[in-house]
Design a protein around this motif. Sequence first.
Motif, PDB file in Angstrom:
ATOM      1  N   GLU A 116      28.522   9.512   7.145  1.00 50.50           N
ATOM      2  CA  GLU A 116      28.587   9.406   8.608  1.00 50.50           C
ATOM      3  C   GLU A 116      27.731   8.294   9.195  1.00 50.50           C
ATOM      4  OE1 GLU A 116      30.659  11.175  10.773  1.00 50.50           O
ATOM      5  OE2 GLU A 116      31.553  11.725   8.853  1.00 50.50           O
ATOM      6  N   GLY A 117      26.761   7.794   8.435  1.00 49.48           N
ATOM      7  CA  GLY A 117      25.895   6.738   8.949  1.00 49.48           C
ATOM      8  C   GLY A 117      24.869   7.238   9.957  1.00 49.48           C
ATOM      9  N   MET A 118      24.660   8.532   9.989  1.00 40.14           N
ATOM     10  CA  MET A 118      23.622   9.148  10.836  1.00 40.14           C
ATOM     11  C   MET A 118      23.151  10.414  10.137  1.00 40.14           C
ATOM     12  SD  MET A 118      25.416  11.322  13.946  1.00 40.14           S
ATOM     13  CE  MET A 118      26.149   9.963  14.765  1.00 40.14           C
ATOM     14  N   THR A 119      21.994  10.882  10.534  1.00 35.38           N
ATOM     15  CA  THR A 119      21.463  12.095   9.904  1.00 35.38           C
ATOM     16  C   THR A 119      22.113  13.338  10.517  1.00 35.38           C
ATOM     17  OG1 THR A 119      19.669  12.334  11.501  1.00 35.38           O
ATOM     18  CG2 THR A 119      19.216  10.984   9.536  1.00 35.38           C
ATOM     19  N   ILE A 120      22.012  14.431   9.805  1.00 34.96           N
ATOM     20  CA  ILE A 120      22.491  15.713  10.338  1.00 34.96           C
ATOM     21  C   ILE A 120      21.733  16.034  11.627  1.00 34.96           C
ATOM     22  CG2 ILE A 120      22.482  18.219   9.949  1.00 34.96           C
ATOM     23  CD1 ILE A 120      23.101  17.670   6.993  1.00 34.96           C
ATOM     24  N   GLU A 121      20.442  15.749  11.634  1.00 28.15           N
ATOM     25  CA  GLU A 121      19.627  16.046  12.806  1.00 28.15           C
ATOM     26  C   GLU A 121      20.118  15.275  14.029  1.00 28.15           C
ATOM     27  OE1 GLU A 121      18.390  15.329   9.752  1.00 28.15           O
ATOM     28  OE2 GLU A 121      17.586  17.303   9.274  1.00 28.15           O
ATOM     29  N   LYS A 122      20.466  13.989  13.864  1.00 31.33           N
ATOM     30  CA  LYS A 122      20.976  13.202  14.994  1.00 31.33           C
ATOM     31  C   LYS A 122      22.305  13.774  15.485  1.00 31.33           C
ATOM     32  CE  LYS A 122      18.767   8.796  14.868  1.00 31.33           C
ATOM     33  NZ  LYS A 122      18.888   7.449  15.329  1.00 31.33           N
ATOM     34  N   TYR A 123      23.151  14.191  14.556  1.00 36.69           N
ATOM     35  CA  TYR A 123      24.428  14.794  14.937  1.00 36.69           C
ATOM     36  C   TYR A 123      24.177  16.098  15.706  1.00 36.69           C
ATOM     37  CZ  TYR A 123      29.161  16.600  14.662  1.00 36.69           C
ATOM     38  OH  TYR A 123      30.404  17.095  14.994  1.00 36.69           O
ATOM     39  N   PHE A 124      23.239  16.900  15.217  1.00 37.28           N
ATOM     40  CA  PHE A 124      22.878  18.156  15.858  1.00 37.28           C
ATOM     41  C   PHE A 124      22.338  17.906  17.273  1.00 37.28           C
ATOM     42  CE2 PHE A 124      19.629  21.600  16.443  1.00 37.28           C
ATOM     43  CZ  PHE A 124      20.498  22.674  16.484  1.00 37.28           C
ATOM     44  N   ILE A 125      21.463  16.934  17.412  1.00 37.30           N
ATOM     45  CA  ILE A 125      20.905  16.591  18.730  1.00 37.30           C
ATOM     46  C   ILE A 125      22.018  16.130  19.663  1.00 37.30           C
ATOM     47  CG2 ILE A 125      19.465  14.904  19.955  1.00 37.30           C
ATOM     48  CD1 ILE A 125      17.545  15.090  17.456  1.00 37.30           C
ATOM     49  N   ALA A 126      22.918  15.284  19.164  1.00 35.20           N
ATOM     50  CA  ALA A 126      24.034  14.797  19.996  1.00 35.20           C
ATOM     51  C   ALA A 126      24.884  15.959  20.496  1.00 35.20           C
ATOM     52  CB  ALA A 126      24.893  13.805  19.205  1.00 35.20           C
ATOM     53  N   GLN A 127      25.136  16.946  19.643  1.00 34.63           N
ATOM     54  CA  GLN A 127      25.918  18.114  20.054  1.00 34.63           C
ATOM     55  C   GLN A 127      25.153  18.947  21.086  1.00 34.63           C
ATOM     56  OE1 GLN A 127      29.097  18.712  19.471  1.00 34.63           O
ATOM     57  NE2 GLN A 127      29.201  16.851  18.243  1.00 34.63           N
ATOM     58  N   ARG A 128      23.844  19.100  20.883  1.00 36.99           N
ATOM     59  CA  ARG A 128      23.038  19.858  21.849  1.00 36.99           C
ATOM     60  C   ARG A 128      23.047  19.175  23.215  1.00 36.99           C
ATOM     61  NH1 ARG A 128      17.271  21.109  19.237  1.00 36.99           N
ATOM     62  NH2 ARG A 128      17.082  22.818  20.714  1.00 36.99           N
ATOM     63  N   ILE A 129      22.941  17.855  23.217  1.00 38.34           N
ATOM     64  CA  ILE A 129      22.923  17.122  24.485  1.00 38.34           C
ATOM     65  C   ILE A 129      24.294  17.208  25.154  1.00 38.34           C
ATOM     66  CG2 ILE A 129      22.638  14.832  25.551  1.00 38.34           C
ATOM     67  CD1 ILE A 129      19.989  16.303  24.646  1.00 38.34           C
ATOM     68  N   GLU A 130      25.378  17.144  24.386  1.00 38.93           N
ATOM     69  CA  GLU A 130      26.719  17.304  24.969  1.00 38.93           C
ATOM     70  C   GLU A 130      26.858  18.672  25.630  1.00 38.93           C
ATOM     71  OE1 GLU A 130      29.388  15.283  25.667  1.00 38.93           O
ATOM     72  OE2 GLU A 130      27.859  13.828  25.100  1.00 38.93           O
ATOM     73  N   LYS A 131      26.344  19.698  24.966  1.00 36.45           N
ATOM     74  CA  LYS A 131      26.393  21.042  25.534  1.00 36.45           C
ATOM     75  C   LYS A 131      25.525  21.115  26.793  1.00 36.45           C
ATOM     76  CE  LYS A 131      27.658  25.347  25.620  1.00 36.45           C
ATOM     77  NZ  LYS A 131      29.055  25.749  25.803  1.00 36.45           N
ATOM     78  N   ALA A 132      24.363  20.484  26.761  1.00 36.77           N
ATOM     79  CA  ALA A 132      23.496  20.469  27.947  1.00 36.77           C
ATOM     80  C   ALA A 132      24.216  19.778  29.103  1.00 36.77           C
ATOM     81  CB  ALA A 132      22.173  19.758  27.630  1.00 36.77           C
ATOM     82  N   LYS A 133      24.899  18.672  28.837  1.00 40.58           N
ATOM     83  CA  LYS A 133      25.657  17.970  29.879  1.00 40.58           C
ATOM     84  C   LYS A 133      26.733  18.883  30.463  1.00 40.58           C
ATOM     85  CE  LYS A 133      26.892  13.728  28.444  1.00 40.58           C
ATOM     86  NZ  LYS A 133      27.117  12.597  27.497  1.00 40.58           N
ATOM     87  N   GLU A 134      27.426  19.568  29.597  1.00 46.37           N
ATOM     88  CA  GLU A 134      28.468  20.501  30.050  1.00 46.37           C
ATOM     89  C   GLU A 134      27.868  21.583  30.947  1.00 46.37           C
ATOM     90  OE1 GLU A 134      30.787  24.096  27.847  1.00 46.37           O
ATOM     91  OE2 GLU A 134      30.905  22.158  26.830  1.00 46.37           O
ATOM     92  N   LEU A 135      26.765  22.166  30.524  1.00 42.47           N
ATOM     93  CA  LEU A 135      26.125  23.232  31.301  1.00 42.47           C
ATOM     94  C   LEU A 135      25.565  22.711  32.624  1.00 42.47           C
ATOM     95  CD1 LEU A 135      24.377  25.137  28.364  1.00 42.47           C
ATOM     96  CD2 LEU A 135      26.395  25.881  29.663  1.00 42.47           C
ATOM     97  N   LEU A 136      25.078  21.476  32.630  1.00 49.69           N
ATOM     98  CA  LEU A 136      24.589  20.876  33.876  1.00 49.69           C
ATOM     99  C   LEU A 136      25.735  20.687  34.867  1.00 49.69           C
ATOM    100  CD1 LEU A 136      22.118  18.212  32.465  1.00 49.69           C
ATOM    101  CD2 LEU A 136      21.514  20.086  34.019  1.00 49.69           C
TER     102      LEU A 136
END
Length: 189
Positions: A116-136
């Motif tokens: 993927e060219g990124m770490t699992i942690e970066k992918y996890f953070i990106a998903q958390r931020i997408e969810k935060a955006k949705e909830l906002l």
Amino acid sequence: MDDIFIKNMVCNRCIMVVEDELNKLGLPVQQVSLGAVHFSRPISPNDKQRIAEHLLPMGFELIDDKKSLTIEKIKSLIIDLIHHQETAPTENLSDYLSEALHQNYHSLSNLFSEIEGMTIEKYFIAQRIEKAKELLVYDELSLSEIADRLNYSSVAYLSNQFKKVTGLSPTHFKKVREAKRKPLDQVGS
């Protein structure tokens, strides 16, 4: 009896679409879940080809190789964890993935980064931020409640991570989103 794995099947709507399309093909679907279809009997290579050809125009691909399958399982687990659970587990992500996939986290992490060219942690953070955006955008929860729901240790930590990923603070993001929205009776004006 027989399973196939499908890339890009990451939401409940995707599950419904894939299940509907497979039923149209007359295949013995037993269960459809994120990234996977379980059939009640073995399916032929010809059926797999039909499935691949039928689902490709909708943006879904069958996964054949083991590395890609593992990557899709990691992504599906993270997406399910962030987007489809009411609250994020307090369990460490590495422990969660290792347990769910019955593999060493270091191996999973190296494979994910390689493909993927990124770490699992970066992918996890990106998903958390997408969810935060949705909830906002939904505007039903306070920033503190969003931080709790996404298992952030504090609002400040969520805000810092949000700004690092999006370039905006959560409050500014919300204001920008609201400014762009129009009442339904003014859409098209």
